[in-house]
Scaffold this motif. Structure first.
Motif, PDB file in Angstrom:
ATOM      1  N   LEU A  61       0.822  -1.203   0.000  1.00  0.00           N
ATOM      2  CA  LEU A  61       0.000   0.000   0.000  1.00  0.00           C
ATOM      3  C   LEU A  61       0.860   1.259   0.000  1.00  0.00           C
ATOM      4  O   LEU A  61       0.509   2.272  -0.614  1.00  0.00           O
ATOM      5  CB  LEU A  61      -0.931  -0.004   1.211  1.00  0.00           C
ATOM      6  CG  LEU A  61      -1.987  -1.121   1.237  1.00  0.00           C
ATOM      7  CD1 LEU A  61      -2.779  -1.083   2.537  1.00  0.00           C
ATOM      8  CD2 LEU A  61      -2.913  -1.018   0.044  1.00  0.00           C
ATOM      9  N   ARG A  62       1.981   1.202   0.689  1.00  0.00           N
ATOM     10  CA  ARG A  62       2.913   2.325   0.671  1.00  0.00           C
ATOM     11  C   ARG A  62       3.407   2.601  -0.744  1.00  0.00           C
ATOM     12  O   ARG A  62       3.469   3.753  -1.196  1.00  0.00           O
ATOM     13  CB  ARG A  62       4.121   2.023   1.579  1.00  0.00           C
ATOM     14  CG  ARG A  62       3.958   2.427   3.032  1.00  0.00           C
ATOM     15  CD  ARG A  62       5.240   2.117   3.781  1.00  0.00           C
ATOM     16  NE  ARG A  62       5.228   2.648   5.130  1.00  0.00           N
ATOM     17  CZ  ARG A  62       5.614   3.864   5.466  1.00  0.00           C
ATOM     18  NH1 ARG A  62       6.023   4.704   4.520  1.00  0.00           N
ATOM     19  NH2 ARG A  62       5.590   4.260   6.719  1.00  0.00           N
ATOM     20  N   GLU A  63       3.774   1.542  -1.455  1.00  0.00           N
ATOM     21  CA  GLU A  63       4.259   1.692  -2.818  1.00  0.00           C
ATOM     22  C   GLU A  63       3.193   2.310  -3.719  1.00  0.00           C
ATOM     23  O   GLU A  63       3.475   3.205  -4.518  1.00  0.00           O
ATOM     24  CB  GLU A  63       4.688   0.331  -3.370  1.00  0.00           C
ATOM     25  CG  GLU A  63       5.909  -0.269  -2.693  1.00  0.00           C
ATOM     26  CD  GLU A  63       6.231  -1.649  -3.237  1.00  0.00           C
ATOM     27  OE1 GLU A  63       5.565  -2.075  -4.204  1.00  0.00           O
ATOM     28  OE2 GLU A  63       7.137  -2.308  -2.687  1.00  0.00           O
ATOM     29  N   ASP A  64       1.965   1.828  -3.582  1.00  0.00           N
ATOM     30  CA  ASP A  64       0.876   2.342  -4.414  1.00  0.00           C
ATOM     31  C   ASP A  64       0.591   3.811  -4.105  1.00  0.00           C
ATOM     32  O   ASP A  64       0.333   4.612  -5.004  1.00  0.00           O
ATOM     33  CB  ASP A  64      -0.389   1.513  -4.215  1.00  0.00           C
ATOM     34  CG  ASP A  64      -0.231   0.091  -4.719  1.00  0.00           C
ATOM     35  OD1 ASP A  64       0.655  -0.140  -5.561  1.00  0.00           O
ATOM     36  OD2 ASP A  64      -0.991  -0.786  -4.266  1.00  0.00           O
ATOM     37  N   ALA A  65       0.628   4.148  -2.814  1.00  0.00           N
ATOM     38  CA  ALA A  65       0.375   5.534  -2.427  1.00  0.00           C
ATOM     39  C   ALA A  65       1.457   6.461  -2.977  1.00  0.00           C
ATOM     40  O   ALA A  65       1.165   7.551  -3.486  1.00  0.00           O
ATOM     41  CB  ALA A  65       0.304   5.645  -0.910  1.00  0.00           C
ATOM     42  N   ALA A  66       2.702   6.008  -2.893  1.00  0.00           N
ATOM     43  CA  ALA A  66       3.800   6.823  -3.416  1.00  0.00           C
ATOM     44  C   ALA A  66       3.694   6.978  -4.932  1.00  0.00           C
ATOM     45  O   ALA A  66       3.927   8.058  -5.481  1.00  0.00           O
ATOM     46  CB  ALA A  66       5.136   6.194  -3.039  1.00  0.00           C
ATOM     47  N   ARG A  81      -4.774  -5.475  -6.352  1.00  0.00           N
ATOM     48  CA  ARG A  81      -3.990  -4.237  -6.313  1.00  0.00           C
ATOM     49  C   ARG A  81      -4.572  -3.176  -7.247  1.00  0.00           C
ATOM     50  O   ARG A  81      -4.592  -1.988  -6.915  1.00  0.00           O
ATOM     51  CB  ARG A  81      -2.545  -4.538  -6.689  1.00  0.00           C
ATOM     52  CG  ARG A  81      -1.586  -3.416  -6.350  1.00  0.00           C
ATOM     53  CD  ARG A  81      -0.152  -3.869  -6.414  1.00  0.00           C
ATOM     54  NE  ARG A  81       0.768  -2.873  -5.882  1.00  0.00           N
ATOM     55  CZ  ARG A  81       2.066  -3.070  -5.758  1.00  0.00           C
ATOM     56  NH1 ARG A  81       2.594  -4.241  -6.106  1.00  0.00           N
ATOM     57  NH2 ARG A  81       2.849  -2.111  -5.267  1.00  0.00           N
ATOM     58  N   ALA A  82      -5.054  -3.608  -8.402  1.00  0.00           N
ATOM     59  CA  ALA A  82      -5.621  -2.655  -9.361  1.00  0.00           C
ATOM     60  C   ALA A  82      -6.845  -1.957  -8.777  1.00  0.00           C
ATOM     61  O   ALA A  82      -7.039  -0.754  -8.967  1.00  0.00           O
ATOM     62  CB  ALA A  82      -5.982  -3.371 -10.658  1.00  0.00           C
ATOM     63  N   GLU A  83      -7.672  -2.701  -8.041  1.00  0.00           N
ATOM     64  CA  GLU A  83      -8.866  -2.102  -7.437  1.00  0.00           C
ATOM     65  C   GLU A  83      -8.500  -1.087  -6.364  1.00  0.00           C
ATOM     66  O   GLU A  83      -9.157  -0.052  -6.224  1.00  0.00           O
ATOM     67  CB  GLU A  83      -9.755  -3.207  -6.851  1.00  0.00           C
ATOM     68  CG  GLU A  83     -10.433  -4.051  -7.911  1.00  0.00           C
ATOM     69  CD  GLU A  83     -11.171  -5.242  -7.322  1.00  0.00           C
ATOM     70  OE1 GLU A  83     -12.238  -5.584  -7.842  1.00  0.00           O
ATOM     71  OE2 GLU A  83     -10.677  -5.811  -6.319  1.00  0.00           O
ATOM     72  N   ARG A  84      -7.428  -1.357  -5.633  1.00  0.00           N
ATOM     73  CA  ARG A  84      -6.989  -0.386  -4.634  1.00  0.00           C
ATOM     74  C   ARG A  84      -6.499   0.897  -5.303  1.00  0.00           C
ATOM     75  O   ARG A  84      -6.770   2.008  -4.831  1.00  0.00           O
ATOM     76  CB  ARG A  84      -5.872  -0.990  -3.773  1.00  0.00           C
ATOM     77  CG  ARG A  84      -6.306  -2.167  -2.904  1.00  0.00           C
ATOM     78  CD  ARG A  84      -5.124  -2.650  -2.069  1.00  0.00           C
ATOM     79  NE  ARG A  84      -5.375  -3.931  -1.439  1.00  0.00           N
ATOM     80  CZ  ARG A  84      -5.991  -4.106  -0.274  1.00  0.00           C
ATOM     81  NH1 ARG A  84      -6.439  -3.053   0.370  1.00  0.00           N
ATOM     82  NH2 ARG A  84      -6.165  -5.316   0.220  1.00  0.00           N
ATOM     83  N   VAL A  85      -5.763   0.739  -6.407  1.00  0.00           N
ATOM     84  CA  VAL A  85      -5.257   1.910  -7.110  1.00  0.00           C
ATOM     85  C   VAL A  85      -6.409   2.739  -7.682  1.00  0.00           C
ATOM     86  O   VAL A  85      -6.406   3.974  -7.619  1.00  0.00           O
ATOM     87  CB  VAL A  85      -4.284   1.487  -8.229  1.00  0.00           C
ATOM     88  CG1 VAL A  85      -3.916   2.679  -9.109  1.00  0.00           C
ATOM     89  CG2 VAL A  85      -3.018   0.887  -7.622  1.00  0.00           C
ATOM     90  N   LEU A  86      -7.429   2.067  -8.208  1.00  0.00           N
ATOM     91  CA  LEU A  86      -8.588   2.790  -8.726  1.00  0.00           C
ATOM     92  C   LEU A  86      -9.315   3.538  -7.610  1.00  0.00           C
ATOM     93  O   LEU A  86      -9.825   4.645  -7.817  1.00  0.00           O
ATOM     94  CB  LEU A  86      -9.541   1.813  -9.421  1.00  0.00           C
ATOM     95  CG  LEU A  86      -9.129   1.337 -10.817  1.00  0.00           C
ATOM     96  CD1 LEU A  86     -10.070   0.251 -11.305  1.00  0.00           C
ATOM     97  CD2 LEU A  86      -9.112   2.496 -11.795  1.00  0.00           C
ATOM     98  N   ALA A  87      -9.368   2.937  -6.424  1.00  0.00           N
ATOM     99  CA  ALA A  87      -9.996   3.623  -5.290  1.00  0.00           C
ATOM    100  C   ALA A  87      -9.206   4.867  -4.922  1.00  0.00           C
ATOM    101  O   ALA A  87      -9.783   5.921  -4.615  1.00  0.00           O
ATOM    102  CB  ALA A  87     -10.101   2.674  -4.095  1.00  0.00           C
TER     103      ALA A  87
END
Length: 338
Positions: free
Chosen positions: A49-54, A139-145
């Motif tokens: 999640l840290r990576e996606d947020a960054a 992971r893709a769904e989290r990024v879309l959120a």
């Protein structure tokens, strides 16, 4: 069904205002990054999640296990809180309810991932802050959120949102708008510019306004068919999947309208998990549709006063009138509408 996953809309009647809390101080400054706090018990998930947020351009202000969110001061929550809650007990429910209230009053946005088993409890706890709920997300769904949340901030941006993703987000909004428009057109004499989504639905039989004006009485309301007929329609729709690819017929909004109509006739209450199953699409996708239907004034969230772990979804009265008019219209041309 990944191609049909869209950005989820809010469940509550009023959206939590941005820029009201300490964590929202940077909303008006387009040069300041959006801050996010991450709470998950699984260490590898926190790292992901840290990576996606960054990658999305957010500043991680805090990260830790789920228990840390209870004691975190409002300023530490930041603009966005990303929470992973796969299991729910009494202590967790209390923490979620408190976080929901804090987010609603403080203006931060919540993204909460959970499981199918815990969905009803999580949904029941979070009715104030308009959270984005994800069920067993990839992971893709989290990024879309994250993209959905970032779109609400002037300085927010999602670097990896593709054109196909943008088109999918548009398609969801367009489809629900079309459904609302079709239902609305069943009533003659509608005003061209309704003041709100809820007031956009007012249904009367043809000529009833004139009759009501002369008689001084409310026009008679069209009745729904019996529950057995509606269940037969649902079964016929499901039967198509035995012979053809069921993804060709994905229509979650209509399937949920039918299921809630049948439940109303049977005097049954429908949980959010049950409605997700009835939709025929993955739970996260179904939740997004439910949110859109609430915004359109067709669904309403009803809390269970006797059990705080449960909340239900029902048709609004305008939606009931619309379904009654629909069945009245199709009965003129087909004995069993599908």
């Amino acid at each position: 069904m990944a191609a049909t996953d869209f950005a989820q809309s809010d469940f509550s009647y009023g959206k939590a205002g941005l820029g009201k809390g300490a964590g929202s101080a940077g909303h008006g400054d387009t040069g300041q990054s959006v801050s996010i706090s991450i709470y998950a018990n699984r260490g590898h998930l926190r790292a992901s999640l840290r990576e996606d947020a960054a990658a999305a351009g957010l500043t991680v202000s805090a990260a830790g296990p789920l228990r840390d969110v209870v004691d975190a001061p409002m300023r530490a929550l930041g603009d966005v809180v990303l929470l992973d809650c796969p299991q729910v007990d009494g202590q967790t429910m209390a923490a979620l309810s408190e976080l929901d209230q804090r987010a609603a009053s403080g203006g931060c946005r919540l993204i909460v991932s959970t499981t199918v088993d815990a969905l009803d409890a999580v949904f029941a706890c979070m009715d104030q802050s308009a959270p984005i709920l994800l069920v067993d997300p990839n992971r893709a769904e989290r990024v879309l959120a994250l993209g959905r949340v970032l779109s609400e901030f002037p300085q927010g941006r999602l670097r990896e949102l593709s054109e196909n993703d943008r088109l999918m987000l548009l398609r969801l909004t367009e489809q629900v708008s079309q459904i609302a428009g079709r239902i609305d057109r069943l009533a003659p004499g509608r005003p061209s510019a309704p003041a709100s989504a809820a007031s956009a639905f007012s249904f009367e039989p043809a000529g009833s306004q004139a009759r009501g004006a002369h008689s001084g009485r409310e026009p008679a309301r069209l009745g729904l068919p019996d529950a057995q007929t509606v269940r037969q329609i649902i079964r016929m729709r499901q039967l198509r999947g035995r012979f053809l690819d069921e993804e060709l017929f994905a229509d979650p909004a209509w399937d949920m309208l039918l299921d809630l109509t049948a439940a109303r006739l049977e005097r049954k209450r429908v949980s959010v998990t049950s409605l997700c199953i009835a939709s025929g699409v993955p739970p996260t996708t179904a939740l997004r549709w439910i949110g859109q239907m609430v915004e359109a004034g067709l669904f309403v969230r009803v809390c269970d006063d006797s059990d705080r772990r449960r909340a239900f979804i029902e048709l609004t009265e305008p939606a009931v009138d619309a379904m009654a008019r629909y069945f009245s219209e199709v009965s003129l041309t087909a004995p069993v509408p599908v």
